[in-house]
Scaffold this active site. Structure first.
Site, short mmCIF file in Angstrom:
data_model
loop_
_atom_site.label_atom_id
_atom_site.label_comp_id
_atom_site.label_asym_id
_atom_site.label_seq_id
_atom_site.Cartn_x
_atom_site.Cartn_y
_atom_site.Cartn_z
N TRP A 10 68.56 79.22 16.14
CA TRP A 10 69.30 79.34 14.88
C TRP A 10 70.49 80.30 14.98
O TRP A 10 71.20 80.50 13.98
CB TRP A 10 68.35 79.77 13.74
CG TRP A 10 67.41 78.68 13.31
CD1 TRP A 10 67.38 77.40 13.78
CD2 TRP A 10 66.38 78.78 12.32
NE1 TRP A 10 66.39 76.68 13.13
CE2 TRP A 10 65.76 77.51 12.23
CE3 TRP A 10 65.91 79.80 11.49
CZ2 TRP A 10 64.70 77.25 11.36
CZ3 TRP A 10 64.87 79.55 10.63
CH2 TRP A 10 64.27 78.28 10.56
N LYS A 11 70.65 80.91 16.12
CA LYS A 11 71.80 81.81 16.35
C LYS A 11 71.93 82.79 15.19
O LYS A 11 70.94 83.18 14.59
CB LYS A 11 73.09 81.00 16.57
CG LYS A 11 72.93 79.93 17.62
CD LYS A 11 74.22 79.36 18.09
CE LYS A 11 73.96 78.20 19.04
NZ LYS A 11 75.10 77.83 19.83
N GLU A 98 76.16 82.44 25.26
CA GLU A 98 76.91 83.27 24.30
C GLU A 98 76.68 84.75 24.59
O GLU A 98 77.57 85.58 24.38
CB GLU A 98 76.52 82.89 22.86
CG GLU A 98 77.11 81.53 22.49
CD GLU A 98 76.37 80.77 21.41
OE1 GLU A 98 75.48 81.35 20.75
OE2 GLU A 98 76.67 79.58 21.22
N GLY A 174 77.79 73.45 21.37
CA GLY A 174 78.53 73.52 20.11
C GLY A 174 79.82 72.73 20.13
O GLY A 174 80.66 72.86 19.24
N SER A 214 74.67 70.31 22.46
CA SER A 214 74.95 69.24 21.50
C SER A 214 73.87 68.17 21.46
O SER A 214 74.16 66.98 21.34
CB SER A 214 76.33 68.63 21.77
OG SER A 214 77.34 69.62 21.63
N GLY A 235 70.89 73.87 19.22
CA GLY A 235 71.57 74.83 18.36
C GLY A 235 71.86 74.22 17.00
O GLY A 235 70.99 74.15 16.13
N GLY A 236 73.09 73.73 16.82
CA GLY A 236 73.55 73.24 15.51
C GLY A 236 72.58 72.30 14.80
O GLY A 236 72.33 72.46 13.60
C1 PEP Z 1 72.49 76.38 22.01
O1 PEP Z 1 72.97 77.21 21.29
O2 PEP Z 1 71.60 76.71 22.81
C2 PEP Z 1 72.98 75.01 21.90
C3 PEP Z 1 72.59 74.14 22.79
O3 PEP Z 1 73.81 74.72 20.84
P1 PEP Z 1 74.29 73.25 20.34
O4 PEP Z 1 73.04 72.40 20.29
O5 PEP Z 1 74.87 73.49 19.00
O6 PEP Z 1 75.25 72.75 21.35
#
Ligand code: PEP
Length: 252
Positions: A10-11, A98, A174, A214, A235-236
């Site tokens: 969830w960052k 990140e 992302g 993604s 992530g998202g």
């Molecule tokens: C992540 O933050 O580990 C990630 C894979 O993000 P996203 O799915 O948004 O690319």
């Protein structure tokens, strides 16, 4: 048999109440997901409340980061892996790109955090992955193997039970640009070979390797069809209960 893991990162999103709301919305949607481990990683401030509210469910909680230290001490702003465990976490994400990019985490830092997580009794989800420039230069495999050498050296055979590797190509995080299932499979098979050489065939065979970058409800099935892809770090698409649940329930 490697049990898949679908983990939501969830960052730096969601207040405590928003985190609880999403976690409680997710709970019934994944209640029958016995085919995989379901994990969510809220921000530190929401971790204990979310873990308490999910107690008895099949959703486990992860920290998104931890200190390199093993003992408590004068380290302003840091949180021990043992403190995450005390707050209800079972996993911790280590070495996310990140953190490497914005907080200058090196492989040595990743190694210390991984070791601290294992000592605390957590399972470390250790992230590796190359940038677009590195892929374009043809050095994706050497970058990833260096990250594994540097970040995961010194682990014993029993430590490996507490490790999950997440292959997250930086160019796919992302960006909406996913590695194709074939590109991801190729790197996952490579990572497994690196573990076989460094440790043993058995250790490599048991290692779970997640893909991240993604991942969405519409691409999870193709990714999970690959023999060396053992789950996803999302992530998202993990921020909304229904899209994350669709990813978790990829087998339906
Ligand atoms: C992540 O933050 O580990 C990630 C894979 O993000 P996203 O799915 O948004 O690319």
């Amino acid at each position: 048999m490697r049990k898949p893991v679908i983990a939501g990162n969830w960052k730096m999103y969601k207040t405590v109440s928003e985190s609880v709301e999403t976690a409680l919305a997710l709970k019934p949607l994944v209640a029958n997901a016995n085919h995989c481990e379901v994990v969510i990683a809220p921000v530190f401030t929401a971790l204990k409340t979310v873990a308490d509210r999910l107690e008895g469910s099949n959703i486990k909680v992860a920290g998104q980061n931890c200190s390199t230290e093993i003992e408590e001490g004068a380290q302003t702003g840091e949180v021990l892996a043992a403190m995450l465990k005390d707050a209800g976490a079972s996993y911790v994400i280590v070495g996310h790109s990140e953190r490497r990019q914005y907080y200058f985490e090196t492989d040595v830092v990743v190694r210390k955090k991984t070791q601290a997580s294992i000592v605390a009794g957590l399972t470390a989800i250790v992230c590796v992955g190359e940038s677009l420039a590195q892929r374009d230069q043809g050095s994706a495999e050497s970058v990833v193997s260096e990250q594994i050498e540097g970040g995961l050296s010194g682990l014993t055979a029993s430590d490996l039970d507490r490790i999950i590797v997440a292959y997250e190509p930086v160019w796919a995080i992302g960006t909406g640009r996913t590695a194709t299932p074939e590109q991801a499979q190729e790197m996952h098979a490579f990572i497994r070979r690196v573990f076989a050489q460094r440790h043993s065939d058995a250790a490599a065979e048991n290692l779970r390797i997640l893909y991240g970058g993604s991942v969405k409800p519409d691409n999870i099935v193709g990714l999970m069809a690959q023999p060396d892809i053992d789950g996803a770090l999302v992530g998202g698409a993990s921020l909304k209960a229904d899209s994350f649940a669709q990813i978790v329930n990829y087998n339906r």
